[in-house]
Design a protein around this motif. Structure first.
Motif, PDB file in Angstrom:
ATOM      1  N   PRO A   8       0.842  -1.206   0.000  1.00  0.00           N
ATOM      2  CA  PRO A   8       0.000   0.000   0.000  1.00  0.00           C
ATOM      3  C   PRO A   8       0.876   1.255   0.000  1.00  0.00           C
ATOM      4  N   ALA A  10      -0.662   4.413  -1.240  1.00  0.00           N
ATOM      5  CA  ALA A  10      -1.633   5.379  -1.767  1.00  0.00           C
ATOM      6  C   ALA A  10      -1.992   6.466  -0.756  1.00  0.00           C
ATOM      7  N   GLY A  11      -1.255   6.543   0.340  1.00  0.00           N
ATOM      8  CA  GLY A  11      -1.561   7.540   1.368  1.00  0.00           C
ATOM      9  C   GLY A  11      -1.070   8.927   0.987  1.00  0.00           C
ATOM     10  N   SER A  12      -1.590   9.927   1.702  1.00  0.00           N
ATOM     11  CA  SER A  12      -1.188  11.308   1.400  1.00  0.00           C
ATOM     12  C   SER A  12      -0.157  11.820   2.404  1.00  0.00           C
ATOM     13  N   GLY A  13       0.119  11.040   3.445  1.00  0.00           N
ATOM     14  CA  GLY A  13       1.148  11.433   4.410  1.00  0.00           C
ATOM     15  C   GLY A  13       0.810  12.703   5.161  1.00  0.00           C
ATOM     16  N   SER A  14      -0.426  12.796   5.664  1.00  0.00           N
ATOM     17  CA  SER A  14      -0.857  14.057   6.292  1.00  0.00           C
ATOM     18  C   SER A  14      -0.015  14.421   7.523  1.00  0.00           C
ATOM     19  N   ARG A  15       0.449  13.400   8.270  1.00  0.00           N
ATOM     20  CA  ARG A  15       1.242  13.717   9.469  1.00  0.00           C
ATOM     21  C   ARG A  15       2.654  14.185   9.130  1.00  0.00           C
ATOM     22  N   LYS A  22       4.863  11.168   1.540  1.00  0.00           N
ATOM     23  CA  LYS A  22       6.148  10.734   2.119  1.00  0.00           C
ATOM     24  C   LYS A  22       6.807   9.576   1.380  1.00  0.00           C
ATOM     25  N   GLY A  81      -7.517   3.421  -2.397  1.00  0.00           N
ATOM     26  CA  GLY A  81      -8.760   4.029  -1.933  1.00  0.00           C
ATOM     27  C   GLY A  81      -8.534   5.066  -0.853  1.00  0.00           C
ATOM     28  N   ARG A  82      -9.617   5.417  -0.173  1.00  0.00           N
ATOM     29  CA  ARG A  82      -9.595   6.526   0.780  1.00  0.00           C
ATOM     30  C   ARG A  82      -8.726   6.228   2.006  1.00  0.00           C
ATOM     31  N   GLU A  83      -8.868   5.013   2.544  1.00  0.00           N
ATOM     32  CA  GLU A  83      -8.068   4.621   3.706  1.00  0.00           C
ATOM     33  C   GLU A  83      -7.171   3.438   3.354  1.00  0.00           C
ATOM     34  N   SER A  87      -7.153   0.535   0.244  1.00  0.00           N
ATOM     35  CA  SER A  87      -6.044   0.327  -0.700  1.00  0.00           C
ATOM     36  C   SER A  87      -5.598  -1.132  -0.682  1.00  0.00           C
ATOM     37  N   ALA A 107       4.581   0.818   2.203  1.00  0.00           N
ATOM     38  CA  ALA A 107       5.576   1.449   1.324  1.00  0.00           C
ATOM     39  C   ALA A 107       6.578   2.288   2.106  1.00  0.00           C
ATOM     40  N   LYS A 211       8.511   2.888  10.641  1.00  0.00           N
ATOM     41  CA  LYS A 211       7.564   3.412   9.650  1.00  0.00           C
ATOM     42  C   LYS A 211       7.793   4.915   9.575  1.00  0.00           C
TER      43      LYS A 211
HETATM   44  N1  CTP Z   1      -1.909   3.997   2.558  1.00  0.00           N
HETATM   45  C1  CTP Z   1      -2.595   3.624   1.396  1.00  0.00           C
HETATM   46  N2  CTP Z   1      -3.824   4.154   1.133  1.00  0.00           N
HETATM   47  C2  CTP Z   1      -4.392   5.039   1.969  1.00  0.00           C
HETATM   48  C3  CTP Z   1      -3.715   5.412   3.163  1.00  0.00           C
HETATM   49  C4  CTP Z   1      -2.466   4.854   3.433  1.00  0.00           C
HETATM   50  O1  CTP Z   1      -2.092   2.822   0.617  1.00  0.00           O
HETATM   51  N3  CTP Z   1      -5.574   5.563   1.670  1.00  0.00           N
HETATM   52  C5  CTP Z   1      -0.547   3.466   2.788  1.00  0.00           C
HETATM   53  C6  CTP Z   1       0.495   4.563   2.953  1.00  0.00           C
HETATM   54  O2  CTP Z   1       0.906   5.049   1.675  1.00  0.00           O
HETATM   55  C7  CTP Z   1       1.576   3.875   3.746  1.00  0.00           C
HETATM   56  C8  CTP Z   1       0.830   2.830   4.552  1.00  0.00           C
HETATM   57  O3  CTP Z   1      -0.484   2.741   3.995  1.00  0.00           O
HETATM   58  O4  CTP Z   1       2.507   3.224   2.908  1.00  0.00           O
HETATM   59  C9  CTP Z   1       0.786   3.177   6.037  1.00  0.00           C
HETATM   60  O5  CTP Z   1      -0.051   4.291   6.243  1.00  0.00           O
HETATM   61  P1  CTP Z   1       0.363   5.650   6.966  1.00  0.00           P
HETATM   62  O6  CTP Z   1       1.708   5.556   7.575  1.00  0.00           O
HETATM   63  O7  CTP Z   1      -0.786   6.055   7.832  1.00  0.00           O
HETATM   64  O8  CTP Z   1       0.509   6.636   5.714  1.00  0.00           O
HETATM   65  P2  CTP Z   1      -0.421   7.861   5.295  1.00  0.00           P
HETATM   66  O9  CTP Z   1      -1.851   7.481   5.456  1.00  0.00           O
HETATM   67  O10 CTP Z   1       0.039   8.303   3.959  1.00  0.00           O
HETATM   68  O11 CTP Z   1      -0.007   8.963   6.363  1.00  0.00           O
HETATM   69  P3  CTP Z   1      -0.988   9.800   7.325  1.00  0.00           P
HETATM   70  O12 CTP Z   1      -1.797   8.792   8.117  1.00  0.00           O
HETATM   71  O13 CTP Z   1      -0.058  10.617   8.164  1.00  0.00           O
HETATM   72  O14 CTP Z   1      -1.847  10.636   6.414  1.00  0.00           O
END
Ligand code: CTP
Ligand code: MG
Length: 256
Positions: A8, A10-15, A22, A81-83, A87, A107, A211
């Motif tokens: 996975p 697909a996250g936006s790396g909000s933190r 990221k 997807g969204r969360e 994904s 990832a 992570k």
């Molecule tokens: N991920 C994903 N799809 C999402 C959210 C997260 O594939 N909708 C992936 C991230 O890219 C990451 C992994 O899940 O490789 C772990 O998630 P996390 O560390 O929470 O990454 P993010 O969601 O991108 O960061 P944040 O929660 O800070 O926004």
């Protein structure tokens, strides 16, 4: 036995609070995602990879990440997807029907070793489900939303879950199907398997398998990478000898 890895990404790396997600940030001149994919591709037990990315990043990842870095085991790139759970579910749908084991790895954990990946796969083949983790080092408190400590947890039974997590394909597919049906949301994949009454095996992982979540993690990652490159990593595992910097009576205790 055939193992496919779902990654996975697909996250936006909000933190992390950066414009770029990221997983695309540079770690010693290479995107974090590339470090992670290279580590997985180096595992003989992993036959192919399925990378899940944000829909708007599909072609960029194919043309600017996978191709130029020569990542050849990556068989599929699918939109996430969204969360995270959405994904991973999208990734599972793209996994080949003849795969026996699915290994799921974030990832943004670039320091995973071949040995731990293979251990996780073996445990999943034996028991159906396995996750890497480490015992907590700090004291863990349960705290109310208004900041009152109500409980001190028994630290000896608390572990921090990492990835990879590996599963027999039928188990993880059913776990995701049922979680989706019930509207259950978990922050990792073993939490979905727990709902089926299956106890996943905890595999002692590595404190260095961090992570990358916030800015300071990126700084730690740079240091870990440097130590790895110079072979000095063994020092953090208790080998080698730290030099004493103390003066006076305390110093004497450190001298041979
Ligand atoms: N991920 C994903 N799809 C999402 C959210 C997260 O594939 N909708 C992936 C991230 O890219 C990451 C992994 O899940 O490789 C772990 O998630 P996390 O560390 O929470 O990454 P993010 O969601 O991108 O960061 P944040 O929660 O800070 O926004
Ligand atoms: Mg997240």
């Amino acid at each position: 036995m055939k193992t496919v890895a779902v990654v996975p990404a697909a996250g936006s790396g909000s933190r992390m609070n950066r414009e770029v997600s990221k997983q695309y940030l540079s770690l010693a001149g290479k995107p974090v995602l590339v470090h992670t994919l290279e580590a997985l591709e180096a595992c003989p037990g992993v036959e192919s990879l399925c990378v899940v990315v944000a829909p708007q990043d599909l072609s960029t990842v194919r043309d600017e990440v996978l191709a130029p870095w020569g990542l050849r085991k990556t068989a599929a790139i699918v939109p996430g997807g969204r969360e995270r759970q959405d994904s991973v579910r999208a990734g599972l749908e793209a996994v080949a029907r003849d795969a026996d084991i699915v290994l799921i790895h974030d990832a943004v954990r670039p320091f995973i070793s071949t040995e731990l990946v293979e251990r996780c796969i073996r445990a999943a083949a034996e028991t159906g489900a396995a996750a890497l983790g480490v015992p907590v080092k700090d004291t863990v408190k349960e705290v109310t939303p208004d900041g009152r400590i109500v409980k001190t947890c028994d630290r000896t039974v608390i572990w921090l879950a990492q990835t990879p997590q590996a599963f027999r394909r039928d188990i993880i597919e059913r776990a995701h199907r049922e979680a989706f049906r019930d509207g259950f949301r978990g922050t990792d994949d073993t939490s979905l398997v727990e709902r089926l009454g299956i106890a996943a095996r905890m595999i002692p992982g590595d404190y260095g398998n961090i992570k990358i979540t916030t800015l300071e993690d990126l700084a730690v990652a740079e240091v870990l990478l440097r130590l790895k490159a110079t072979g000095e990593r063994r020092r953090t595992n208790g080998e080698g000898r730290e030099s004493a910097v103390l003066r006076g009576p305390m110093r004497k205790r450190f001298e041979p």
